[in-house]
Design an enzyme around this catalytic site. Structure first.
Site, PDB file in Angstrom:
ATOM      1  N   SER A   1      40.226  48.069  48.958  1.00 40.77           N
ATOM      2  CA  SER A   1      40.999  47.013  49.486  1.00 40.77           C
ATOM      3  C   SER A   1      41.905  46.479  48.256  1.00 40.77           C
ATOM      4  O   SER A   1      41.486  46.176  47.314  1.00 40.77           O
ATOM      5  CB  SER A   1      40.441  45.681  49.918  1.00 40.77           C
TER       6      SER A   1
ATOM      7  N   GLU B   1      43.239  42.412  44.577  1.00 38.52           N
ATOM      8  CA  GLU B   1      41.835  42.365  44.420  1.00 38.52           C
ATOM      9  C   GLU B   1      41.570  43.280  43.453  1.00 38.52           C
ATOM     10  O   GLU B   1      40.711  43.196  42.451  1.00 38.52           O
ATOM     11  CB  GLU B   1      40.912  42.934  45.662  1.00 38.52           C
TER      12      GLU B   1
ATOM     13  N   ARG C   1      35.136  37.325  45.760  1.00 37.59           N
ATOM     14  CA  ARG C   1      35.709  38.294  44.883  1.00 37.59           C
ATOM     15  C   ARG C   1      36.073  37.639  43.451  1.00 37.59           C
ATOM     16  O   ARG C   1      37.091  38.208  42.766  1.00 37.59           O
ATOM     17  CB  ARG C   1      36.938  39.239  45.396  1.00 37.59           C
TER      18      ARG C   1
HETATM   19  C1  LIG Z   1      37.001  53.553  49.214  1.00 33.42           C
HETATM   20  C2  LIG Z   1      36.336  51.972  48.530  1.00 33.42           C
HETATM   21  C3  LIG Z   1      35.859  51.161  49.127  1.00 33.42           C
HETATM   22  C4  LIG Z   1      35.628  49.823  48.471  1.00 33.42           C
HETATM   23  N1  LIG Z   1      34.863  48.965  49.222  1.00 33.42           N
HETATM   24  C5  LIG Z   1      34.412  47.824  48.775  1.00 33.42           C
HETATM   25  C6  LIG Z   1      33.999  46.781  49.791  1.00 33.42           C
HETATM   26  O1  LIG Z   1      33.711  47.108  50.722  1.00 33.42           O
HETATM   27  N2  LIG Z   1      33.617  45.501  48.879  1.00 33.42           N
HETATM   28  C7  LIG Z   1      34.067  45.443  47.578  1.00 33.42           C
HETATM   29  O2  LIG Z   1      33.696  44.153  47.371  1.00 33.42           O
HETATM   30  N3  LIG Z   1      34.655  46.185  46.956  1.00 33.42           N
HETATM   31  C8  LIG Z   1      34.918  47.365  47.615  1.00 33.42           C
HETATM   32  N4  LIG Z   1      35.371  48.365  46.644  1.00 33.42           N
HETATM   33  C9  LIG Z   1      35.987  47.951  45.289  1.00 33.42           C
HETATM   34  C10 LIG Z   1      35.118  48.530  44.306  1.00 33.42           C
HETATM   35  O3  LIG Z   1      34.082  49.491  44.894  1.00 33.42           O
HETATM   36  C11 LIG Z   1      34.418  47.180  43.837  1.00 33.42           C
HETATM   37  O4  LIG Z   1      34.978  46.111  43.158  1.00 33.42           O
HETATM   38  C12 LIG Z   1      33.138  47.685  42.736  1.00 33.42           C
HETATM   39  O5  LIG Z   1      32.433  46.503  42.584  1.00 33.42           O
HETATM   40  C13 LIG Z   1      33.871  48.224  41.347  1.00 33.42           C
HETATM   41  O6  LIG Z   1      32.725  48.560  40.560  1.00 33.42           O
HETATM   42  P1  LIG Z   1      33.092  49.602  39.534  1.00 33.42           P
HETATM   43  O7  LIG Z   1      31.804  50.070  38.636  1.00 33.42           O
HETATM   44  O8  LIG Z   1      33.711  50.913  40.089  1.00 33.42           O
HETATM   45  O9  LIG Z   1      34.052  48.619  38.402  1.00 33.42           O
HETATM   46  P2  LIG Z   1      35.424  49.209  37.678  1.00 33.42           P
HETATM   47  O10 LIG Z   1      36.301  49.330  38.716  1.00 33.42           O
HETATM   48  O11 LIG Z   1      35.200  50.172  36.631  1.00 33.42           O
HETATM   49  O12 LIG Z   1      35.596  47.829  37.195  1.00 33.42           O
HETATM   50  C14 LIG Z   1      36.145  46.665  37.816  1.00 33.42           C
HETATM   51  C15 LIG Z   1      36.200  45.307  37.116  1.00 33.42           C
HETATM   52  O13 LIG Z   1      34.769  44.888  36.583  1.00 33.42           O
HETATM   53  C16 LIG Z   1      34.904  45.047  35.212  1.00 33.42           C
HETATM   54  N5  LIG Z   1      33.449  45.875  34.849  1.00 33.42           N
HETATM   55  C17 LIG Z   1      32.920  46.849  34.990  1.00 33.42           C
HETATM   56  N6  LIG Z   1      31.736  47.040  34.640  1.00 33.42           N
HETATM   57  C18 LIG Z   1      31.597  45.738  33.986  1.00 33.42           C
HETATM   58  C19 LIG Z   1      30.262  45.477  33.231  1.00 33.42           C
HETATM   59  N7  LIG Z   1      29.195  45.905  33.092  1.00 33.42           N
HETATM   60  N8  LIG Z   1      30.449  44.152  32.556  1.00 33.42           N
HETATM   61  C20 LIG Z   1      31.603  43.290  32.955  1.00 33.42           C
HETATM   62  N9  LIG Z   1      32.696  43.822  33.584  1.00 33.42           N
HETATM   63  C21 LIG Z   1      32.422  44.919  34.046  1.00 33.42           C
HETATM   64  C22 LIG Z   1      36.077  46.175  34.663  1.00 33.42           C
HETATM   65  O14 LIG Z   1      36.352  45.640  33.220  1.00 33.42           O
HETATM   66  C23 LIG Z   1      36.998  45.706  35.951  1.00 33.42           C
HETATM   67  O15 LIG Z   1      37.555  44.478  35.459  1.00 33.42           O
HETATM   68  C24 LIG Z   1      35.954  49.532  47.252  1.00 33.42           C
HETATM   69  C25 LIG Z   1      36.530  50.800  46.534  1.00 33.42           C
HETATM   70  C26 LIG Z   1      36.921  51.896  47.084  1.00 33.42           C
HETATM   71  C27 LIG Z   1      37.481  52.858  46.233  1.00 33.42           C
END
Ligand SMILES: Cc1cc2nc3c(=O)[nH]c(=O)nc-3n(C[C@H](O)[C@H](O)[C@H](O)COP(=O)(O)OP(=O)(O)OC[C@H]3O[C@@H](n4cnc5c(N)ncnc54)[C@H](O)[C@@H]3O)c2cc1C
Length: 302
Positions: free
Chosen positions: A224, A294, A172
């Site tokens: 998480s 995280e 992560r």
């Molecule tokens: C129910 C649930 C289950 C989940 N299960 C998992 C799992 O199994 N494994 C896991 O790893 N995560 C999990 N997550 C967390 C999350 O889905 C991941 O971290 C995911 O990769 C975040 O993507 P996002 O597009 O929503 O990013 P955001 O939440 O919008 O952003 C997260 C970070 O990434 C940055 N970011 C976003 N887009 C870009 C870009 N294009 N360039 C640079 N930086 C950027 C943002 O600035 C921020 O710092 C879960 C979340 C939920 C709600």
């Protein structure tokens, strides 16, 4: 931020004061000073060039790993979801995926193409951009295990193509190390998989069913909350500290999976953050372990 006027010639959607609660899976978060959904990459370039040099820029995918404080976000928030959404196959084993593509779509399309292992992406409710920023992973798979190169854009709207070797990648965590960190964001990536002609959509369904049994999927959360400390599980530490079901305001520690903090419908970001701090303090007192978040916490307190 006066220099970016709403009358500027951007064809995308520019909104002042957009509530970030509309764009996060926790459904909390105050207003973004400027919220921008570019129409395409040229629109994004024009926007970045028009921003005052000192304006902060935050990128957001599906907001599934973000706790935005109640006072909102200063500067500009750039949204990728629904914009950079092209996904295509480049060769027998490689695909090109833009940053706004939901990971679930990437998983499904790879299965259709007979490529894998990509099923794990179905468990990540974010975009590829967020998954690249977080090195998101599930069911034993990790985003960066598949990266050949990424395409980025910097603050001055210059484009770069960077091989995987330019980044130090861990659990992560992703850090650009060559050249030393500059402010850059992901526009897309070339990803490599193996040929898996036997891959089937049922494999994804089975993984998601298994997950539903142990996690509060569908509830408002950030997934998480804490990273697992080396050799242990954050959920085990939180549960054995007696914190399952513990609540502050409208936020509670899930009784199904202790590493999930839920918004029960009326939580503020402050409720959630206070609960995060309480969990950290209690686990430290009882187990002597400092849990690291995280989820990314951004913005101003109300
Ligand atoms: C129910 C649930 C289950 C989940 N299960 C998992 C799992 O199994 N494994 C896991 O790893 N995560 C999990 N997550 C967390 C999350 O889905 C991941 O971290 C995911 O990769 C975040 O993507 P996002 O597009 O929503 O990013 P955001 O939440 O919008 O952003 C997260 C970070 O990434 C940055 N970011 C976003 N887009 C870009 C870009 N294009 N360039 C640079 N930086 C950027 C943002 O600035 C921020 O710092 C879960 C979340 C939920 C709600």
């Amino acid at each position: 931020m006066n220099a970016v006027s709403l009358s500027s010639a951007f064809t995308g959607r520019v909104v002042r004061g957009e509530p970030m609660s509309r764009h996060t899976s926790w459904h909390v978060g105050g207003p973004a000073e400027i919220y921008f959904e570019p129409r395409d990459v040229h629109d994004l370039e024009a926007f970045l060039r028009a921003l005052p040099a000192d304006a902060a820029v935050t990128w957001i995918g599906l907001g599934s790993n973000l706790l935005v404080r109640d006072g909102g976000v200063r500067g500009a928030v750039v949204a990728t979801h629904g914009v950079f959404d092209r996904l295509h196959r480049l060769s027998q084993t490689e695909v090109h995926c833009e940053a706004g593509v939901p990971c679930a779509r990437l998983a499904k399309q790879c299965v259709k193409w007979g490529l894998g292992p990509a099923e794990f992406f179905a468990g990540i409710p974010g975009t590829l951009g967020g998954a690249l920023a977080m090195n998101a992973g599930a069911f034993g798979g990790e985003t960066w295990s598949h990266v050949v190169h990424v395409e980025t854009i910097d603050r001055a709207a210059r484009h770069h193509q960077r091989p995987r070797e330019d980044y130090t990648v861990g659990y992560r965590s992703v850090r650009q190390t060559n050249p030393p960190p500059t402010e850059e964001w992901f526009l897309g990536a070339r990803l490599k998989f193996e040929r898996r002609p036997q891959a089937h959509a049922d494999d994804i369904r089975a993984l998601l069913e298994r997950r539903k049994e142990t996690q509060p999927i569908g509830a408002w959360s950030g997934g998480s909350t804490f990273v697992n400390p080396p050799g242990d599980h954050a959920a085990r530490l939180i549960e054995t500290a007696g914190l399952k079901g513990h609540r502050i305001g409208g936020a509670s520690v899930s009784t199904k999976h202790a590493n999930f903090i839920l918004n029960e419908g009326h939580a503020t970001a402050a409720d959630i953050e206070n609960l995060i701090v309480t969990v950290q303090q209690t686990v430290r007192r009882i187990h002597g372990v400092a849990l690291q978040t995280e989820v990314r916490i951004i913005g101003e307190t109300a």
